[in-house]
Design a protein around this motif. Sequence first.
Motif, PDB file in Angstrom:
ATOM      1  N   GLN A  11       0.831  -1.196   0.000  1.00 64.67           N
ATOM      2  CA  GLN A  11       0.000   0.000   0.000  1.00 64.67           C
ATOM      3  C   GLN A  11       0.871   1.254   0.000  1.00 64.67           C
ATOM      4  OE1 GLN A  11      -2.743   0.230   3.257  1.00 64.67           O
ATOM      5  NE2 GLN A  11      -4.327  -0.924   2.172  1.00 64.67           N
ATOM      6  N   LEU A  12       0.302   2.342  -0.538  1.00 67.86           N
ATOM      7  CA  LEU A  12       0.949   3.646  -0.475  1.00 67.86           C
ATOM      8  C   LEU A  12      -0.111   4.659  -0.074  1.00 67.86           C
ATOM      9  CD1 LEU A  12       3.477   5.471  -1.078  1.00 67.86           C
ATOM     10  CD2 LEU A  12       2.461   5.832  -3.334  1.00 67.86           C
ATOM     11  N   GLU A  13       0.169   5.422   0.985  1.00 68.51           N
ATOM     12  CA  GLU A  13      -0.756   6.456   1.435  1.00 68.51           C
ATOM     13  C   GLU A  13      -0.075   7.809   1.331  1.00 68.51           C
ATOM     14  OE1 GLU A  13      -2.731   5.901   5.151  1.00 68.51           O
ATOM     15  OE2 GLU A  13      -2.503   3.715   5.070  1.00 68.51           O
ATOM     16  N   GLY A  14      -0.842   8.820   0.956  1.00 69.55           N
ATOM     17  CA  GLY A  14      -0.273  10.162   0.908  1.00 69.55           C
ATOM     18  C   GLY A  14      -1.180  11.151   0.206  1.00 69.55           C
ATOM     19  N   ARG A  15      -0.652  12.363   0.059  1.00 71.40           N
ATOM     20  CA  ARG A  15      -1.406  13.451  -0.563  1.00 71.40           C
ATOM     21  C   ARG A  15      -0.936  13.655  -1.992  1.00 71.40           C
ATOM     22  NH1 ARG A  15      -0.521  19.704   1.129  1.00 71.40           N
ATOM     23  NH2 ARG A  15      -1.667  20.651  -0.596  1.00 71.40           N
ATOM     24  N   VAL A  16      -1.900  13.842  -2.904  1.00 68.75           N
ATOM     25  CA  VAL A  16      -1.568  14.101  -4.306  1.00 68.75           C
ATOM     26  C   VAL A  16      -1.047  15.533  -4.412  1.00 68.75           C
ATOM     27  CG1 VAL A  16      -2.423  14.212  -6.680  1.00 68.75           C
ATOM     28  CG2 VAL A  16      -3.348  12.497  -5.093  1.00 68.75           C
TER      29      VAL A  16
ATOM     30  N   VAL B 154       2.710  11.654  -5.396  1.00 65.70           N
ATOM     31  CA  VAL B 154       2.092  11.498  -4.081  1.00 65.70           C
ATOM     32  C   VAL B 154       3.155  11.714  -3.005  1.00 65.70           C
ATOM     33  CG1 VAL B 154       0.936   9.894  -2.514  1.00 65.70           C
ATOM     34  CG2 VAL B 154       0.339   9.910  -4.949  1.00 65.70           C
ATOM     35  N   GLN B 155       2.850  12.625  -2.085  1.00 66.13           N
ATOM     36  CA  GLN B 155       3.754  12.856  -0.954  1.00 66.13           C
ATOM     37  C   GLN B 155       3.302  11.993   0.220  1.00 66.13           C
ATOM     38  OE1 GLN B 155       6.709  15.017  -0.584  1.00 66.13           O
ATOM     39  NE2 GLN B 155       6.746  13.388   0.957  1.00 66.13           N
ATOM     40  N   SER B 156       4.140  11.014   0.560  1.00 65.70           N
ATOM     41  CA  SER B 156       3.839  10.099   1.661  1.00 65.70           C
ATOM     42  C   SER B 156       4.635  10.507   2.899  1.00 65.70           C
ATOM     43  CB  SER B 156       4.183   8.665   1.255  1.00 65.70           C
ATOM     44  OG  SER B 156       4.080   7.798   2.354  1.00 65.70           O
TER      45      SER B 156
ATOM     46  N   VAL C 113       6.445  10.487  -4.476  1.00 68.80           N
ATOM     47  CA  VAL C 113       6.569   9.220  -5.198  1.00 68.80           C
ATOM     48  C   VAL C 113       5.774   9.316  -6.502  1.00 68.80           C
ATOM     49  CG1 VAL C 113       6.067   6.740  -5.118  1.00 68.80           C
ATOM     50  CG2 VAL C 113       6.790   7.950  -3.040  1.00 68.80           C
ATOM     51  N   ILE C 114       6.354   8.806  -7.597  1.00 64.50           N
ATOM     52  CA  ILE C 114       5.629   8.717  -8.861  1.00 64.50           C
ATOM     53  C   ILE C 114       4.696   7.513  -8.784  1.00 64.50           C
ATOM     54  CG2 ILE C 114       5.808   8.369 -11.348  1.00 64.50           C
ATOM     55  CD1 ILE C 114       6.869  11.039 -10.449  1.00 64.50           C
ATOM     56  N   VAL C 115       3.402   7.738  -9.044  1.00 73.02           N
ATOM     57  CA  VAL C 115       2.409   6.664  -9.009  1.00 73.02           C
ATOM     58  C   VAL C 115       1.705   6.624 -10.369  1.00 73.02           C
ATOM     59  CG1 VAL C 115       0.387   5.729  -7.827  1.00 73.02           C
ATOM     60  CG2 VAL C 115       2.072   7.066  -6.544  1.00 73.02           C
TER      61      VAL C 115
ATOM     62  N   PHE D  43       5.381   3.610  -8.182  1.00 74.08           N
ATOM     63  CA  PHE D  43       4.391   2.696  -7.616  1.00 74.08           C
ATOM     64  C   PHE D  43       3.305   2.478  -8.661  1.00 74.08           C
ATOM     65  CE2 PHE D  43       0.745   1.473  -4.975  1.00 74.08           C
ATOM     66  CZ  PHE D  43       1.335   0.521  -4.145  1.00 74.08           C
ATOM     67  N   GLN D  44       3.051   1.201  -8.994  1.00 75.08           N
ATOM     68  CA  GLN D  44       2.039   0.862  -9.999  1.00 75.08           C
ATOM     69  C   GLN D  44       0.761   0.453  -9.271  1.00 75.08           C
ATOM     70  OE1 GLN D  44       4.229  -2.182 -12.025  1.00 75.08           O
ATOM     71  NE2 GLN D  44       5.366  -0.726 -13.296  1.00 75.08           N
ATOM     72  N   ALA D  45      -0.219   1.360  -9.270  1.00 73.68           N
ATOM     73  CA  ALA D  45      -1.454   1.146  -8.509  1.00 73.68           C
ATOM     74  C   ALA D  45      -2.420   0.252  -9.273  1.00 73.68           C
ATOM     75  CB  ALA D  45      -2.110   2.479  -8.206  1.00 73.68           C
ATOM     76  N   LYS D  46      -2.949  -0.748  -8.582  1.00 74.80           N
ATOM     77  CA  LYS D  46      -3.982  -1.617  -9.154  1.00 74.80           C
ATOM     78  C   LYS D  46      -5.373  -1.119  -8.765  1.00 74.80           C
ATOM     79  CE  LYS D  46      -0.805  -4.420 -10.710  1.00 74.80           C
ATOM     80  NZ  LYS D  46      -0.435  -4.391 -12.152  1.00 74.80           N
ATOM     81  N   THR D  47      -5.539  -0.743  -7.502  1.00 78.46           N
ATOM     82  CA  THR D  47      -6.802  -0.179  -7.010  1.00 78.46           C
ATOM     83  C   THR D  47      -6.472   0.993  -6.087  1.00 78.46           C
ATOM     84  OG1 THR D  47      -6.916  -1.607  -5.063  1.00 78.46           O
ATOM     85  CG2 THR D  47      -7.940  -2.430  -7.077  1.00 78.46           C
TER      86      THR D  47
END
Length: 723
Positions: free
Chosen positions: A3-8, A25-27, A34-36, A65-69
């Motif tokens: 998981q990755l959490e943060g602000r866009v 995204v700033q975590s 981080v580039i997502v 980070f390659q987001a699936k959901t």
Amino acid sequence: MPQLEGRVVGITFRNSENGFSVIKVQSDSRPKPVIVVGVFAMVQEGEEIVAEGEWGTHPNHGEQFQAKTYTTRPPNSLEAIEQFLSSKWVKGIGPVYAEKIVTHFGMDTLEVLDNEPERLKEVKGLGKKRRDMLQESWSSQRSIRQLLIFLQEAQLGLHLAQRIHQTLGENAVALIRENPYRLIDQIWGIGFHKADQLAQKQGLTEDHPERVQAGIRFILQQASGNGHTCLSEEKTLRDTSQLLAVAPPPVQSQIEGMCQSKELIKKSLPARRDSPHNLVPYLFLKHLFRAEERIRADLSRILTFQLPIQSLPVDTFLTDWQRIHKLMFSEDQKAALNQALTEKVSIITGGPGTGKSTLLRALVEGFSSQEKKLKLMAPTGRAAKRITEITGLGASTIHSALEFNHQTCHWKHNKDQPIACDGVIVDEMSMVDTSLMASLLDAIPDTARVIFIGDADQLPSVGPGNVLADMINSETIPCIRLQTVFRQSQDSQIIGYAHTIRQGQIPHWQTRKEGDFFILESENASDVAKIIGDLVTERLPKAYGIKPLTDIQVLTPMNKGDLGTVELNKQLQARLNPGKKGIPNKGQLMTVGDKVIQLRNNYTKEVLNGDMGFITDINKEDEILTVTYDDREIEYEASDWNEIQLAYAVTVHKFQGSEVPFVVMPIHPSQAIMLTRNLLYTAITRAKKHVVLVGHKAAINRAIQNTRTLFRWTGLQSQLRGE
């Protein structure tokens, strides 16, 4: 899953069509953003995001980070809330008003917007109109976001989500959870497989009744998309079992249940047309069966209503008309006129050069001489315009004549409110499908004469059915086939070859310098495409002084492949409308100046399947694309963009009922699956002046010998015969 959490904090790239995005995204767990990458159709700067996926390394951009959901959380700082309210998804305010609202409500801003929007009147300078726009867009974007997150596993994208939201409203997620397969019937562009993905997410078993019924419907809908109004029960059972990967018994059980509930209609028809006594069960979707029933009933109603004796002697009219216009009718033309002016319902069919246009003029004058009110119609706007040019009398599309009521979503004219007329003439009847024919006949009064004109050897309608051919073959309606080719047409290679091809014979191909039919041979498909590009952009315009965008149309049998519409449109766009910025749409780039075609009937916009126009404006900020059709400007919002596509090259089917001075067509062995006699015949008869075929004579000859697609499974012929 990681998981990755943060602000866009930034949006580097976004594909507005499918929502694929590259965001920053700033975590809290990392010093730098981080580039997502993933599908984030509506995510905006300032939002908090929780993404699940995998870490990876891009060869040029490093770790990402390659987001699936993903899910989103509301912005959690004043700066982030203000940034979010300034986004394009929240209409009615910009940075100035966003700052005022946040200054007034602080960290309670989102709570106010969600639950107490009436408090917005507390903000100084925020008028009622702006408040209403803000409330509406806030509510809409919130429910669309929920819908997008729910749909992300099916990868349906922003534009489809917007269309689903427009149709199903703010309860879309609940309605889809209840029955995911409703999307197939209610949302144009969504097929079984996408809906099935969502159903699997809800935990439906492979043989669940809802899934099996949806599969049966889909197989029958696919058949109707291929022109059939019915399908044998055996084939329906086999194809559904294969689609669902379930054994036949559960499918058979659901077929029986759907027949008992009358959702499907089962009727016995001949297994083959050459064995009329060998009957097997066929399945109809209810609306198509009822449409064929209505056609039979209405034709019977009109045919059996007795009119007073004809007041004008037909022989006198024929003699006077020939004398005034200094034209001589052929014997089959005389028979056709006599039939049309004396019978309640009649059919006139014939190929190019047989005098259908002359007959049309004579019929109009015949009705006028009796002071009868006549309605002239055609399936397309271009065909209706051509009738007006021929006769001098205003013609309309069938859809316009029936007048679609946007409030009730039904035709204004029907059996309870028929069209006020004494006669109806419908040209280009081969294009009229079963449903449209049923609606048309509903609206024709008992007292009217009805004349159908068309070429039965052209491709049948894009929609389901083979109405003109079925009426002719039923032998229940008076019909005359025009066969005499007039002298002024005999020198035309187009007309000569068309009649030879219609009869299933291979012409003695000749190339005449002053001729109107040319074959340019080439072995390689890519060479064929290059020759077509040269012809359209340089050779034909230079030789004949014509405009490539309006005087030439490239017709092709199919959409896919090196010589399909997709590839040819890319190449022709690059040469005819190059170097402009545009918007992505279904893998194509749409730019101002592009030639486009409408892909479905849209009664709200009053644009029909096959209408062609030009993109005259693109408003990227509001995502509105403007297409001009003749003198009408039609606006398309992003959710409607999939209704149009480039039209430098179109399929022969899509160009039915239209004419253009020059037709250029690839015909090559790689298209063998689609090459048939009536497709080739239809293509070359669309040209008013010249035809250029590019490819193989062997492929042309094979097409002439292939009658495979002449046949469609329908029940209309049996209905008309009372079988």
